[in-house]
Design a protein around this motif. Structure first.
Motif, PDB file in Angstrom:
ATOM      1  N   ILE A  45      -0.974   5.736 -19.916  1.00 42.27           N
ATOM      2  CA  ILE A  45      -0.283   6.529 -20.931  1.00 42.27           C
ATOM      3  C   ILE A  45      -1.131   7.735 -21.328  1.00 42.27           C
ATOM      4  CG2 ILE A  45       0.496   6.512 -23.337  1.00 42.27           C
ATOM      5  CD1 ILE A  45       1.392   3.631 -22.914  1.00 42.27           C
ATOM      6  N   LEU A  46      -2.454   7.508 -21.473  1.00 41.75           N
ATOM      7  CA  LEU A  46      -3.362   8.593 -21.855  1.00 41.75           C
ATOM      8  C   LEU A  46      -3.390   9.672 -20.787  1.00 41.75           C
ATOM      9  CD1 LEU A  46      -5.407   9.602 -23.941  1.00 41.75           C
ATOM     10  CD2 LEU A  46      -7.177   8.352 -22.698  1.00 41.75           C
ATOM     11  N   LEU A  47      -3.444   9.245 -19.519  1.00 39.38           N
ATOM     12  CA  LEU A  47      -3.465  10.218 -18.423  1.00 39.38           C
ATOM     13  C   LEU A  47      -2.151  11.003 -18.366  1.00 39.38           C
ATOM     14  CD1 LEU A  47      -5.178   8.138 -15.578  1.00 39.38           C
ATOM     15  CD2 LEU A  47      -6.121  10.121 -16.780  1.00 39.38           C
ATOM     16  N   ILE A  48      -1.055  10.277 -18.572  1.00 38.47           N
ATOM     17  CA  ILE A  48       0.248  10.952 -18.572  1.00 38.47           C
ATOM     18  C   ILE A  48       0.327  11.958 -19.713  1.00 38.47           C
ATOM     19  CG2 ILE A  48       2.722  10.604 -18.939  1.00 38.47           C
ATOM     20  CD1 ILE A  48       2.407   7.903 -17.487  1.00 38.47           C
ATOM     21  N   PHE A  49      -0.141  11.523 -20.898  1.00 37.29           N
ATOM     22  CA  PHE A  49      -0.133  12.416 -22.061  1.00 37.29           C
ATOM     23  C   PHE A  49      -1.011  13.637 -21.812  1.00 37.29           C
ATOM     24  CE2 PHE A  49      -1.908  13.798 -26.136  1.00 37.29           C
ATOM     25  CZ  PHE A  49      -0.741  14.050 -26.843  1.00 37.29           C
ATOM     26  N   LEU A  50      -2.197  13.405 -21.202  1.00 35.71           N
ATOM     27  CA  LEU A  50      -3.106  14.517 -20.899  1.00 35.71           C
ATOM     28  C   LEU A  50      -2.464  15.479 -19.907  1.00 35.71           C
ATOM     29  CD1 LEU A  50      -5.915  15.760 -21.252  1.00 35.71           C
ATOM     30  CD2 LEU A  50      -6.718  14.314 -19.378  1.00 35.71           C
ATOM     31  N   GLY A  51      -1.798  14.907 -18.895  1.00 33.90           N
ATOM     32  CA  GLY A  51      -1.126  15.746 -17.912  1.00 33.90           C
ATOM     33  C   GLY A  51      -0.015  16.575 -18.541  1.00 33.90           C
ATOM     34  N   ILE A  52       0.761  15.927 -19.404  1.00 35.12           N
ATOM     35  CA  ILE A  52       1.843  16.650 -20.090  1.00 35.12           C
ATOM     36  C   ILE A  52       1.281  17.741 -20.986  1.00 35.12           C
ATOM     37  CG2 ILE A  52       3.685  16.403 -21.806  1.00 35.12           C
ATOM     38  CD1 ILE A  52       4.206  13.609 -20.689  1.00 35.12           C
ATOM     39  N   SER A  53       0.163  17.396 -21.672  1.00 35.22           N
ATOM     40  CA  SER A  53      -0.467  18.372 -22.565  1.00 35.22           C
ATOM     41  C   SER A  53      -0.958  19.599 -21.792  1.00 35.22           C
ATOM     42  CB  SER A  53      -1.631  17.702 -23.300  1.00 35.22           C
ATOM     43  OG  SER A  53      -2.284  18.629 -24.139  1.00 35.22           O
ATOM     44  N   LEU A  54      -1.611  19.341 -20.648  1.00 36.87           N
ATOM     45  CA  LEU A  54      -2.098  20.463 -19.823  1.00 36.87           C
ATOM     46  C   LEU A  54      -0.936  21.292 -19.300  1.00 36.87           C
ATOM     47  CD1 LEU A  54      -4.919  18.662 -17.782  1.00 36.87           C
ATOM     48  CD2 LEU A  54      -5.223  20.401 -19.566  1.00 36.87           C
ATOM     49  N   LEU A  55       0.104  20.599 -18.878  1.00 37.80           N
ATOM     50  CA  LEU A  55       1.277  21.298 -18.363  1.00 37.80           C
ATOM     51  C   LEU A  55       1.927  22.145 -19.456  1.00 37.80           C
ATOM     52  CD1 LEU A  55       2.990  21.515 -15.763  1.00 37.80           C
ATOM     53  CD2 LEU A  55       4.429  19.704 -16.671  1.00 37.80           C
TER      54      LEU A  55
END
Length: 352
Positions: free
Chosen positions: A262-272
């Motif tokens: 979830i953290l990685l997904i959130f980080l990816g979404i945040s960067l995107l």
């Protein structure tokens, strides 16, 4: 020669008789002349019930209510056995016993081996009141467990409140475990383990928590492996314990992995999102620049370019072949259209 032969036959006959088991008992008048069944239980999750695959043999009850099982085909080591009787007619049993339950069935559990002699001097209509006389000291283990469970039922029934239930759950979980260990018979202990770990009763949540920290289950495994190293009971227990340990460890791993994902997904979404936002701001700024420039005349556009090149008013006048006062007029018009007041603000507005 004949004497020797007779001696050998007598010796063999004596040995055979000695090696035979004998299980006998008495039933009440409601079951006279019915069939009584002897079963071998190799699955400790099926201790109670009527299971056709467990039945070894059957005998007819005589008119006095007496029955007896005799033979020499049982295992030489202790195993769990059941004797049961029911009022179902034989042609109805396949239908009534399909799921292992029969409302009109009586049973008694005991531990025995091929050389044991056991008598049930009273009816086994209620196992807790049935005194078993046996050459095997472990035969009574299940009767003792059932007697303790009757005491437990009294504790639960005294006050039917949630608080009373929780307190008794905690008390009886450990009491039953300790009692099973004191029996010094792992097969009887398995019946307690099966009861406490059953998903359908109130002890299951305590069992899962206890399994995380207690050494009891490994100790029981050791006792089983020492006394019954090649038995189906040991294999079943090991498989169940390993599966339950995996089930309580895996959710923690899954939970940890889940939050990492979830953290990685959130980080990816945040960067995107940040990348998109930066792109949008740059695009907006460029569009603003284009819109501002589009409002300028051709001459004012030339003036802007020269301002951005840090040209002085005099230099601009010479490049465009106009007077300095004309240059000043154009510069003021540029400032108004760009909504700025100095050359520095002009440069800042169009600085990449």
């Amino acid at each position: 020669m004949n004497i020797k032969l007779l001696f050998v036959l007598f010796f063999i006959s004596s040995f055979s008789v000695k090696a035979q088991y004998s299980f006998s008992g008495q039933v009440d008048e409601n079951h006279l002349e019915n069939s009584v069944y002897l079963s071998l239980i190799e699955d400790y999750r099926k201790l109670s019930g009527v299971f056709s695959e467990q039945i070894i043999t059957k005998q007819q009850i005589d008119t006095s209510g007496h029955f007896q099982f005799r033979g020499n085909q049982l295992d030489t080591d202790n195993r769990i056995y059941r004797i049961h009787i029911d009022n179902c007619k034989e042609d109805e049993q396949n239908q009534n016993h399909f799921d292992g339950h029969c409302d009109d069935s009586k049973e008694i559990l005991f531990i025995a081996k091929n050389t044991d002699t056991i008598s049930f001097p009273f009816s086994f209509d209620n196992q807790i009141f049935c005194k078993i006389n046996s050459t095997n000291t472990k035969a009574n283990a299940f009767v003792r467990i059932d007697s303790l469970k009757e005491v437990m039922k009294f504790d639960y029934g005294e006050f039917r409140s949630e608080t009373n239930r929780k307190l008794n759950n905690k008390k009886w979980f450990k009491t039953l475990q300790y009692f099973g260990k004191q029996l010094n018979e792992p097969l009887a202990e398995l019946s307690i383990y099966a009861f406490l770990s059953d998903r359908s009763n109130n002890f299951h949540e305590y069992y899962l928590e206890d399994l995380k920290t207690s050494t009891y289950y490994d100790d029981l495994n050791l006792r089983l492996s020492e006394q019954y190293p090649n038995s189906v009971y040991l294999r079943q227990y090991e498989n169940e314990i390993n599966a339950d340990k995996f089930s309580i460890e895996e959710p923690d791993k899954i939970s940890s992995g889940k939050w990492s994902s979830i953290l990685l997904i959130f980080l990816g979404i945040s960067l995107l999102f940040n990348g998109f936002l930066l792109y949008w701001l740059i695009k907006k700024k460029n569009n603003n620049k284009s819109n501002l420039k589009s409002s300028l005349t051709k001459q004012e556009h030339n003036i802007l370019q020269l301002l951005l090149e840090d040209k002085s008013n005099k230099d601009i006048a010479e490049v465009l072949f106009v007077s300095v006062s004309t240059v000043k007029t154009h510069i003021n018009n540029v400032y108004k259209k760009l909504n700025v007041q100095t050359r520095g603000e002009v440069k800042k507005l169009f600085n990449k």
